[in-house]
Motif scaffolding. Sequence first.
Motif, PDB file in Angstrom:
ATOM      1  N   ASP A  75       0.858  -1.173   0.000  1.00 44.26           N
ATOM      2  CA  ASP A  75       0.000   0.000   0.000  1.00 44.26           C
ATOM      3  C   ASP A  75       0.900   1.230   0.000  1.00 44.26           C
ATOM      4  O   ASP A  75       1.464   1.602   1.031  1.00 44.26           O
ATOM      5  N   ILE A  76       1.038   1.862  -1.154  1.00 44.10           N
ATOM      6  CA  ILE A  76       1.933   3.008  -1.266  1.00 44.10           C
ATOM      7  C   ILE A  76       1.481   4.145  -0.356  1.00 44.10           C
ATOM      8  O   ILE A  76       2.299   4.867   0.209  1.00 44.10           O
ATOM      9  N   ARG A  77       0.170   4.284  -0.190  1.00 40.23           N
ATOM     10  CA  ARG A  77      -0.322   5.364   0.674  1.00 40.23           C
ATOM     11  C   ARG A  77       0.100   5.126   2.122  1.00 40.23           C
ATOM     12  O   ARG A  77       0.537   6.063   2.813  1.00 40.23           O
ATOM     13  N   GLU A  78      -0.025   3.891   2.582  1.00 38.66           N
ATOM     14  CA  GLU A  78       0.344   3.577   3.964  1.00 38.66           C
ATOM     15  C   GLU A  78       1.829   3.825   4.204  1.00 38.66           C
ATOM     16  O   GLU A  78       2.231   4.349   5.245  1.00 38.66           O
ATOM     17  N   ILE A  79       2.645   3.454   3.228  1.00 38.58           N
ATOM     18  CA  ILE A  79       4.088   3.654   3.351  1.00 38.58           C
ATOM     19  C   ILE A  79       4.438   5.134   3.317  1.00 38.58           C
ATOM     20  O   ILE A  79       5.269   5.622   4.088  1.00 38.58           O
ATOM     21  N   ALA A  80       3.802   5.867   2.417  1.00 36.64           N
ATOM     22  CA  ALA A  80       4.171   7.271   2.191  1.00 36.64           C
ATOM     23  C   ALA A  80       3.636   8.221   3.253  1.00 36.64           C
ATOM     24  O   ALA A  80       4.251   9.266   3.508  1.00 36.64           O
ATOM     25  N   ARG A 206      10.438   2.308 -12.214  1.00 33.06           N
ATOM     26  CA  ARG A 206       9.275   2.981 -12.779  1.00 33.06           C
ATOM     27  C   ARG A 206       8.586   3.843 -11.720  1.00 33.06           C
ATOM     28  O   ARG A 206       8.605   3.533 -10.528  1.00 33.06           O
ATOM     29  N   VAL A 207       7.957   4.915 -12.170  1.00 36.26           N
ATOM     30  CA  VAL A 207       7.249   5.820 -11.261  1.00 36.26           C
ATOM     31  C   VAL A 207       5.917   5.196 -10.857  1.00 36.26           C
ATOM     32  O   VAL A 207       5.081   4.889 -11.708  1.00 36.26           O
ATOM     33  N   VAL A 208       5.721   4.980  -9.566  1.00 34.15           N
ATOM     34  CA  VAL A 208       4.490   4.377  -9.066  1.00 34.15           C
ATOM     35  C   VAL A 208       3.559   5.404  -8.433  1.00 34.15           C
ATOM     36  O   VAL A 208       2.360   5.154  -8.265  1.00 34.15           O
ATOM     37  N   ALA A 209       4.101   6.552  -8.075  1.00 34.60           N
ATOM     38  CA  ALA A 209       3.303   7.615  -7.475  1.00 34.60           C
ATOM     39  C   ALA A 209       4.074   8.924  -7.597  1.00 34.60           C
ATOM     40  O   ALA A 209       5.268   8.926  -7.917  1.00 34.60           O
ATOM     41  N   ALA A 210       3.374  10.019  -7.363  1.00 34.57           N
ATOM     42  CA  ALA A 210       4.015  11.334  -7.389  1.00 34.57           C
ATOM     43  C   ALA A 210       3.646  12.079  -6.117  1.00 34.57           C
ATOM     44  O   ALA A 210       2.493  12.055  -5.677  1.00 34.57           O
ATOM     45  N   THR A 235      12.504  13.341   0.299  1.00 34.98           N
ATOM     46  CA  THR A 235      11.366  12.646   0.900  1.00 34.98           C
ATOM     47  C   THR A 235      10.828  11.586  -0.049  1.00 34.98           C
ATOM     48  O   THR A 235      10.550  10.452   0.362  1.00 34.98           O
ATOM     49  N   ALA A 236      10.662  11.945  -1.327  1.00 36.03           N
ATOM     50  CA  ALA A 236      10.181  10.984  -2.319  1.00 36.03           C
ATOM     51  C   ALA A 236      11.154   9.823  -2.465  1.00 36.03           C
ATOM     52  O   ALA A 236      10.737   8.661  -2.616  1.00 36.03           O
ATOM     53  N   ASP A 237      12.444  10.095  -2.405  1.00 36.07           N
ATOM     54  CA  ASP A 237      13.449   9.032  -2.492  1.00 36.07           C
ATOM     55  C   ASP A 237      13.357   8.099  -1.286  1.00 36.07           C
ATOM     56  O   ASP A 237      13.550   6.876  -1.409  1.00 36.07           O
ATOM     57  N   ALA A 238      13.072   8.663  -0.121  1.00 36.97           N
ATOM     58  CA  ALA A 238      12.929   7.839   1.085  1.00 36.97           C
ATOM     59  C   ALA A 238      11.725   6.911   0.959  1.00 36.97           C
ATOM     60  O   ALA A 238      11.797   5.732   1.330  1.00 36.97           O
ATOM     61  N   VAL A 239      10.626   7.433   0.420  1.00 34.81           N
ATOM     62  CA  VAL A 239       9.440   6.592   0.198  1.00 34.81           C
ATOM     63  C   VAL A 239       9.759   5.512  -0.834  1.00 34.81           C
ATOM     64  O   VAL A 239       9.374   4.351  -0.681  1.00 34.81           O
ATOM     65  N   SER A 240      10.477   5.897  -1.893  1.00 35.66           N
ATOM     66  CA  SER A 240      10.865   4.932  -2.927  1.00 35.66           C
ATOM     67  C   SER A 240      11.682   3.803  -2.340  1.00 35.66           C
ATOM     68  O   SER A 240      11.466   2.621  -2.655  1.00 35.66           O
ATOM     69  N   GLY A 241      12.639   4.147  -1.492  1.00 34.70           N
ATOM     70  CA  GLY A 241      13.485   3.132  -0.884  1.00 34.70           C
ATOM     71  C   GLY A 241      12.704   2.166  -0.017  1.00 34.70           C
ATOM     72  O   GLY A 241      12.926   0.950  -0.056  1.00 34.70           O
ATOM     73  N   THR A 247      15.314   0.079   1.578  1.00 26.15           N
ATOM     74  CA  THR A 247      15.525   0.558   2.944  1.00 26.15           C
ATOM     75  C   THR A 247      14.306   0.168   3.769  1.00 26.15           C
ATOM     76  O   THR A 247      13.274  -0.230   3.228  1.00 26.15           O
ATOM     77  N   THR A 248      14.418   0.309   5.064  1.00 23.39           N
ATOM     78  CA  THR A 248      13.301   0.014   5.954  1.00 23.39           C
ATOM     79  C   THR A 248      12.908   1.262   6.703  1.00 23.39           C
ATOM     80  O   THR A 248      13.694   2.207   6.841  1.00 23.39           O
TER      81      THR A 248
END
Length: 253
Positions: A75-80, A206-210, A235-241, A247-248
């Motif tokens: 869930d990208i939203r939960e992670i981000a 690939r870009v999964v979100a912006a 911040t976006a890179d941290a979410v990507s990782g 990364t965790t």
Amino acid sequence: MSQTVDRALSILPLLAEGPADLGQVAERLGVHKSTALRLLRTLHEHGMVYRQSDQRYRLGARLIALAQEAMENLDIREIAHPHLVRLNESCGHTVHLAVYEDDEVLYIDKVESRYPVRMYSRIGKPVALTVAAVAKLLLADLPEAERRALAGTLEYPLYTARSTPDAPAFLEELARVREQGWAVDLGGHEESINCIAAPVRGADGRVVAAMSVSAPNVVVTAEELLTLLPQLRRTADAVSGEYSGRTTAKEPA
């Protein structure tokens, strides 16, 4: 972690580089061939590796299927969201997260500005494809043929004097976004609103979100907003990782 499990798991990134024979696996692990064979047989029984007709081993279909299933359940939203909150607390402006689904770019998360002037955007609302910074990022990542086909089907409403006027200009903007890795909307949708956006990428790049930061001119100028771009990209890179598993999440202090 036991030594046996550690060695078995070490085989997987080795085979991700390409097929390898028993000797190569044993050499990489620093073990006797008999030990390497025992580990490979166990992984093979569970579908994690596959022995080819040339006696070399490669990653198994079961492992690939599990990876795909895990990605689909992320869930990208939960992670981000925690990252969006921290960014908002730092800069004070509205922060959005958007995805591309069914030919629309939708906001899936939002953290409101601390300032009295609020954005009208809301979660679940589609954005203006031809001007929104998040849309430019997501559409710029599409294959070229798909980008060109899409550009030819869109309408180009002139919301302001800075709106994208036509398909050639839109494709030129997407090419620029694709090259630089970030996007802006400086009064293209509303004269008084500026926005900067950065990509969240999956394990395949690939870009999964912006992710974006938006603010009205009465709060911050476009030039001042652009100074936040490095922080937004970090911040976006941290979410990507975190999303891609490189990364965790950090434990709270």
